[in-house]
Enzyme design. Sequence first.
Site, PDB file in Angstrom:
ATOM      1  N   ARG A   1       0.840  -1.186   0.000  1.00  0.00           N
ATOM      2  CA  ARG A   1       0.000   0.000   0.000  1.00  0.00           C
ATOM      3  C   ARG A   1       0.883   1.247   0.000  1.00  0.00           C
ATOM      4  NH1 ARG A   1      -2.211  -3.426   4.017  1.00  0.00           N
ATOM      5  NH2 ARG A   1      -4.299  -4.214   3.504  1.00  0.00           N
TER       6      ARG A   1
ATOM      7  N   LYS B   1      -1.650  -2.223   8.105  1.00  0.00           N
ATOM      8  CA  LYS B   1      -2.736  -1.669   8.903  1.00  0.00           C
ATOM      9  C   LYS B   1      -2.696  -2.243  10.314  1.00  0.00           C
ATOM     10  CE  LYS B   1      -6.101  -0.698   5.262  1.00  0.00           C
ATOM     11  NZ  LYS B   1      -7.458  -1.001   4.766  1.00  0.00           N
TER      12      LYS B   1
ATOM     13  N   HIS C   1      -2.926   2.372  -5.457  1.00  0.00           N
ATOM     14  CA  HIS C   1      -3.701   1.153  -5.203  1.00  0.00           C
ATOM     15  C   HIS C   1      -3.999   0.403  -6.496  1.00  0.00           C
ATOM     16  CE1 HIS C   1      -5.131  -0.502  -1.457  1.00  0.00           C
ATOM     17  NE2 HIS C   1      -6.179  -1.028  -2.074  1.00  0.00           N
TER      18      HIS C   1
ATOM     19  N   ARG D   1      -1.609  -2.356  -6.785  1.00  0.00           N
ATOM     20  CA  ARG D   1      -1.935  -3.445  -5.858  1.00  0.00           C
ATOM     21  C   ARG D   1      -2.985  -4.369  -6.473  1.00  0.00           C
ATOM     22  NH1 ARG D   1      -1.586  -4.618  -0.327  1.00  0.00           N
ATOM     23  NH2 ARG D   1      -3.493  -5.363   0.681  1.00  0.00           N
TER      24      ARG D   1
ATOM     25  N   HIS E   1      -4.385  -9.526   3.633  1.00  0.00           N
ATOM     26  CA  HIS E   1      -5.777  -9.341   4.022  1.00  0.00           C
ATOM     27  C   HIS E   1      -6.066 -10.130   5.292  1.00  0.00           C
ATOM     28  CE1 HIS E   1      -7.033  -8.283  -0.371  1.00  0.00           C
ATOM     29  NE2 HIS E   1      -6.601  -7.229   0.295  1.00  0.00           N
TER      30      HIS E   1
ATOM     31  N   TYR F   1     -11.523 -10.395  -6.236  1.00  0.00           N
ATOM     32  CA  TYR F   1     -10.686 -10.637  -7.413  1.00  0.00           C
ATOM     33  C   TYR F   1     -11.161 -11.840  -8.215  1.00  0.00           C
ATOM     34  CZ  TYR F   1      -7.605  -7.286  -5.214  1.00  0.00           C
ATOM     35  OH  TYR F   1      -7.098  -6.137  -4.649  1.00  0.00           O
TER      36      TYR F   1
END
Length: 414
Positions: A262, A286, A358, A361, A384, A393
Amino acid sequence: MLSKYFEAPERIRAIRSGPYGALIEGFADQLFQRGYAQISARRHIRAAEHFVRWAVHRGLSDHDLNVQILERFAGHLSRCRCGRYCCAKHVEVVASARLFLRHLQGVDEPPIRGQKPVQAEPDLLKSFCAWMRERRGTSDQTLYNYSIPIRELIRRIGGDPSELNARCLRLFVLKQSQGGRWAAQLCRTSVRMFLRFLITEGHCRAGLLGAIPLVAHWRLTSLPRYLPPEDVERLIASCDRSSAAGKRDRAILLLLARLGLRAGDIVHMRLPDIDWKGAWVHVSGKSRRQTRLPLTQEVGQAIAAYVQAGRSPAHTDALFLRSRAPWRALGSHGAVSMIVDRALRRAGIKRPGRGAAHLLRHSVASSMLRYGASLQEISALLRHRCIETTQIYAKIDATALLQIAQPWPEVPSC
């Protein structure tokens, strides 16, 4: 360091013999240490001379110089008759004088563009932020976003959580949500997290969580935007490897396009995060979750080329720095998106949707899916927390979808 910026001995003597000559020479030393180019440093020094001569003419000493005096100086510029110091670009003169004033005040770094101003926070908001950092590892940027509606809610209830009730919360969320769906979602999420904090600490009853109205939103309804592999390679090849900025941009693009990082990961990356012997990249994603990703030969060589011949000396361990003085870390994830956006324009690639960093990504995930990687493998690379996030996806794998697609009644199959 005046000799680094001026060649004429007469000009150097004029500065040293002028008002506050020693202070201006110290200012020049600081500009040289921060790596300012000659043309920029000369502009800053000239503005500093103008500022101090104006101050001396009004009987002010260096101890009198402050923000209020700088505002008076800015007002003077519109009617300036100071001869060779007169300049039509008043904004630039004020900015340079402000830089000189910060030097006099002993502030090492100028404020970062876009940096949030420091405000006096309510005690309840401070406690909430501390609780979020400790219990959930929330980043400062996320807490800043949360604090915007929460600060207004605290103001409305006068800092007393006992004043909260279902009607008050509903009216507040509905009013704050008039800016659109994203504003509504931010307000709802912020208030819910704030209520969880209040409930945990015993400041309000648990039933209030049900009073927050829902925002209409259906997950996984859109398709992720991505670039085809040939466009990704053109994007990376557009960087000028002979320049420092080109080395930096290529290393950043490779980290985004090969490892799926990211933009925030790039900003927070530090020099010790690169494990050269073990060939790992340590990433703090994150919620400050530490993860390590494999450092490929291509990415490692690009980072090494930047560190050895492109990264300017700086008093920070941030891996990626600004390409122009003063040398400091990239200010935010927006700076990374700007680097990608410039590369897209340079390579002549039309952006398929919103966002820039992004986009790469998403391109990593689509490329992995195309070559047979499972959703679990993609989820592991993209870090994730939930496999459901990665399921979006599956929509772009047209080859696999054709195998399970049912023909429409009374229409021949494709």
